[in-house]
Design a protein around this motif. Structure first.
Motif, short mmCIF file in Angstrom:
data_model
loop_
_atom_site.label_atom_id
_atom_site.label_comp_id
_atom_site.label_asym_id
_atom_site.label_seq_id
_atom_site.Cartn_x
_atom_site.Cartn_y
_atom_site.Cartn_z
N LEU A 47 0.83 -1.20 0.00
CA LEU A 47 0.00 0.00 0.00
C LEU A 47 0.86 1.26 0.00
N ASP A 48 1.98 1.22 0.71
CA ASP A 48 2.91 2.34 0.71
C ASP A 48 3.50 2.55 -0.69
N GLY A 49 3.84 1.46 -1.34
CA GLY A 49 4.37 1.54 -2.71
C GLY A 49 3.33 2.06 -3.69
N ILE A 50 2.07 1.68 -3.50
CA ILE A 50 1.00 2.19 -4.36
C ILE A 50 0.88 3.70 -4.20
N GLY A 51 0.99 4.19 -2.97
CA GLY A 51 0.93 5.63 -2.75
C GLY A 51 2.07 6.38 -3.41
N VAL A 52 3.26 5.83 -3.33
CA VAL A 52 4.42 6.46 -3.97
C VAL A 52 4.24 6.47 -5.49
N GLY A 56 4.08 9.62 -8.21
CA GLY A 56 4.81 9.68 -9.47
C GLY A 56 3.88 9.85 -10.66
N LEU A 57 2.73 9.19 -10.61
CA LEU A 57 1.74 9.32 -11.69
C LEU A 57 1.22 10.76 -11.79
N ALA A 58 0.95 11.37 -10.64
CA ALA A 58 0.51 12.77 -10.65
C ALA A 58 1.60 13.69 -11.19
N LEU A 76 -0.24 16.53 -0.95
CA LEU A 76 -1.35 15.98 -0.18
C LEU A 76 -1.29 14.45 -0.14
N ILE A 77 -1.00 13.83 -1.26
CA ILE A 77 -0.86 12.38 -1.29
C ILE A 77 0.28 11.95 -0.38
N GLY A 78 1.39 12.68 -0.40
CA GLY A 78 2.52 12.35 0.46
C GLY A 78 2.19 12.45 1.93
N GLY A 84 -1.06 7.44 6.92
CA GLY A 84 -1.55 6.07 6.76
C GLY A 84 -0.51 5.03 7.10
N THR A 85 0.73 5.28 6.73
CA THR A 85 1.80 4.35 7.05
C THR A 85 2.00 4.26 8.56
#
Length: 103
Positions: A47-52, A56-58, A76-78, A84-85
């Motif tokens: 899940l942490d990798g998905i957030g990172v 990158g996608l943004a 904001l995502i960061g 969350g982490t």
């Protein structure tokens, strides 16, 4: 001079598309690990990798659109990813998010 700028723009477009494809593949693999993961820490790391990858996608979309408006979204995502982490780590360690003292 314009030919150099055009070549740089073409190179940037190719690099962004290759990066988008790589992030898409990475998201699929991380989604599989988040669903199928053998343990809860594996799911948390996925899940942490998905957030990172979403950050990158943004950033890549911001480069493609040529705007700086997505910088706030990336921040904001960061921030949400960090909170969350921490919550997932506390849940894995103690089994509860909120400690209630019954004194």
């Amino acid at each position: 001079m314009t030919s150099v700028l055009q070549a740089t723009e073409t190179f940037l477009d190719i690099a962004v598309w290759i990066s988008l494809i790589a992030i898409g593949i990475s998201l699929l693999l991380l989604l599989y690990r988040a669903i199928q993961g053998p343990t809860n820490p594996d799911r948390a790391v996925a899940l942490d990798g998905i957030g990172v990858n979403l950050m990158g996608l943004a950033a890549l979309i911001s480069i493609m659109i040529v705007t700086t408006k997505f910088n706030d979204v990336i921040l904001l995502i960061g921030i949400l990813l960090f909170i969350g982490t921490l919550a997932i780590a506390k849940y894995i360690e103690k089994g509860a998010l909120i400690d209630r003292d019954m004194d």
